[in-house]
Design an enzyme around this catalytic site. Structure first.
Site, PDB file in Angstrom:
ATOM      1  N   ASN A   9       1.139  -1.050   0.105  1.00  0.00           N
ATOM      2  CA  ASN A   9       0.041   0.172   0.187  1.00  0.00           C
ATOM      3  C   ASN A   9       0.955   1.195   0.118  1.00  0.00           C
ATOM      4  OD1 ASN A   9      -1.851   1.916   0.465  1.00  0.00           O
ATOM      5  ND2 ASN A   9      -2.245   1.295   2.653  1.00  0.00           N
ATOM      6  N   LYS A  11       0.117   4.415  -0.302  1.00  0.00           N
ATOM      7  CA  LYS A  11      -0.443   5.359   0.408  1.00  0.00           C
ATOM      8  C   LYS A  11      -0.039   6.662  -0.771  1.00  0.00           C
ATOM      9  CE  LYS A  11       0.243   3.502   4.713  1.00  0.00           C
ATOM     10  NZ  LYS A  11       0.254   3.589   6.274  1.00  0.00           N
ATOM     11  N   HIS A  95      -9.585   1.016   4.845  1.00  0.00           N
ATOM     12  CA  HIS A  95      -8.168   1.255   5.731  1.00  0.00           C
ATOM     13  C   HIS A  95      -8.428   2.217   6.944  1.00  0.00           C
ATOM     14  CE1 HIS A  95      -4.070   2.444   6.217  1.00  0.00           C
ATOM     15  NE2 HIS A  95      -3.734   1.374   5.798  1.00  0.00           N
ATOM     16  N   GLU A  97      -6.791   4.450   8.039  1.00  0.00           N
ATOM     17  CA  GLU A  97      -6.427   5.869   7.616  1.00  0.00           C
ATOM     18  C   GLU A  97      -7.742   6.416   6.930  1.00  0.00           C
ATOM     19  OE1 GLU A  97      -2.812   5.475   5.423  1.00  0.00           O
ATOM     20  OE2 GLU A  97      -1.823   4.967   7.457  1.00  0.00           O
ATOM     21  N   GLU A 167      -5.525  -5.299  10.499  1.00  0.00           N
ATOM     22  CA  GLU A 167      -4.545  -4.196  10.904  1.00  0.00           C
ATOM     23  C   GLU A 167      -4.715  -3.475  11.917  1.00  0.00           C
ATOM     24  OE1 GLU A 167      -2.548  -3.132   6.785  1.00  0.00           O
ATOM     25  OE2 GLU A 167      -4.153  -1.711   6.930  1.00  0.00           O
ATOM     26  N   GLY A 173       2.173   2.164  10.881  1.00  0.00           N
ATOM     27  CA  GLY A 173       3.204   3.292  10.427  1.00  0.00           C
ATOM     28  C   GLY A 173       3.725   3.758  12.003  1.00  0.00           C
ATOM     29  N   SER A 213       3.015  -2.242  10.260  1.00  0.00           N
ATOM     30  CA  SER A 213       4.739  -2.237  10.663  1.00  0.00           C
ATOM     31  C   SER A 213       5.376  -3.857  10.168  1.00  0.00           C
ATOM     32  CB  SER A 213       4.991  -1.943  12.014  1.00  0.00           C
ATOM     33  OG  SER A 213       4.643  -0.485  12.214  1.00  0.00           O
TER      34      SER A 213
END
Ligand code: PEP
Length: 251
Positions: A9, A11, A95, A97, A167, A173, A213
């Site tokens: 991904n 991003k 996701h 985010e 996730e 991250g 991560s």
């Protein structure tokens, strides 16, 4: 046997020339006996070019988001049909985010999943608890709620195209990875939930990726767990070397 998937991904990273460089490097260094499906999810602006570079390779193309309507006055949005027209086979939906920064609800994600499967795209449906939810002992409840709501109205046949990605938000991250045992526990729970919602064969077939991560030094131990069928990789997919090392860790 479920074939593992290693998905990158990107991003909001890599302009067009940077995308070309990254894909060239990935292609050059791909293991010869590839045992896993490899998926790259660049930004929208690079999809078509990346597709032209990978179309004769085993690497598959995914987008990072899409809208749930067919077309119309939705400024800034992208439809399933548009993604298909540039070679996408997959689309990341839900996701964290998108959920946390852009306020996407379970209901919206459900509409997107429906629209993706209706248009022949394979959703990579992301779920995960926050640190606060985990510390309050609510991880299982949150995951169950996200999965139940996200898959409402999706038939078993449609579900066969869905990939799930667990996730944990606290691991994305942050450099903090769930331990293989922590991840396995949730993956097993998700598989049992799918068995109750659909059938044991759907549960056995669905691929459940771990994301948060994942790096070359922790990928193998995560991927060795029974119910972890691959990885959704953020930071470490932005360099061909680390992405390829994770692909290699998939066997
Ligand atoms: C992700 O964004 O899906 C992700 C897992 O990111 P990272 O690997 O950087 O934690």
């Amino acid at each position: 046997m479920r074939k593992k998937i290693i998905a990158g991904n990107w991003k909001m990273n890599k302009n067009l020339s940077e995308s070309i460089n990254l894909v060239s490097e990935i292609k050059k260094n791909l293991p010869e006996n590839l045992n896993a499906d490899v998926l790259v999810c660049p930004p929208f602006t690079s999809l078509e070019t990346v597709h032209s570079m990978i179309k004769d390779t085993p690497v598959k193309l995914g987008a990072q988001n899409m809208y749930f309507e067919d077309s119309g006055a939705f400024t800034g949005e992208i439809s399933a049909n548009m993604l298909k027209s540039v070679g996408c086979e997959f689309v990341i939906l839900g996701h964290s985010e998108r959920r946390h920064i852009f306020g996407e609800s379970d209901e919206m994600i459900n509409k997107k999943i429906k629209q993706a499967v209706k248009n022949g795209l394979n959703p990579v449906f992301c779920v995960g608890e926050t640190l606060n939810e985990r510390e309050n002992g609510r991880a299982f409840e949150v995951i169950e709620d996200q999965i139940t709501k996200g898959l409402t109205g999706i038939s078993e046949d449609e579900f066969s195209n869905v990939v799930i990605a667990y996730e944990p938000v606290w691991a994305i991250g942050t450099g903090k990875t769930a331990s293989p045992e922590q991840a396995q526990e949730i993956h097993k729970f998700i598989r049992e939930l799918i068995s109750k919602m659909y059938s044991t064969s759907s549960a056995e077939n669905v691929r459940i990726l771990y994301g948060g991560s994942v790096k070359p030094n922790n990928a193998a131990s995560l991927l060795n767990e029974n119910d972890i069928d691959g990885a959704l990789v953020g930071g470490a997919c932005l360099q061909a070397e680390s992405f390829v090392q994770i692909i290699e860790a998939a066997g």
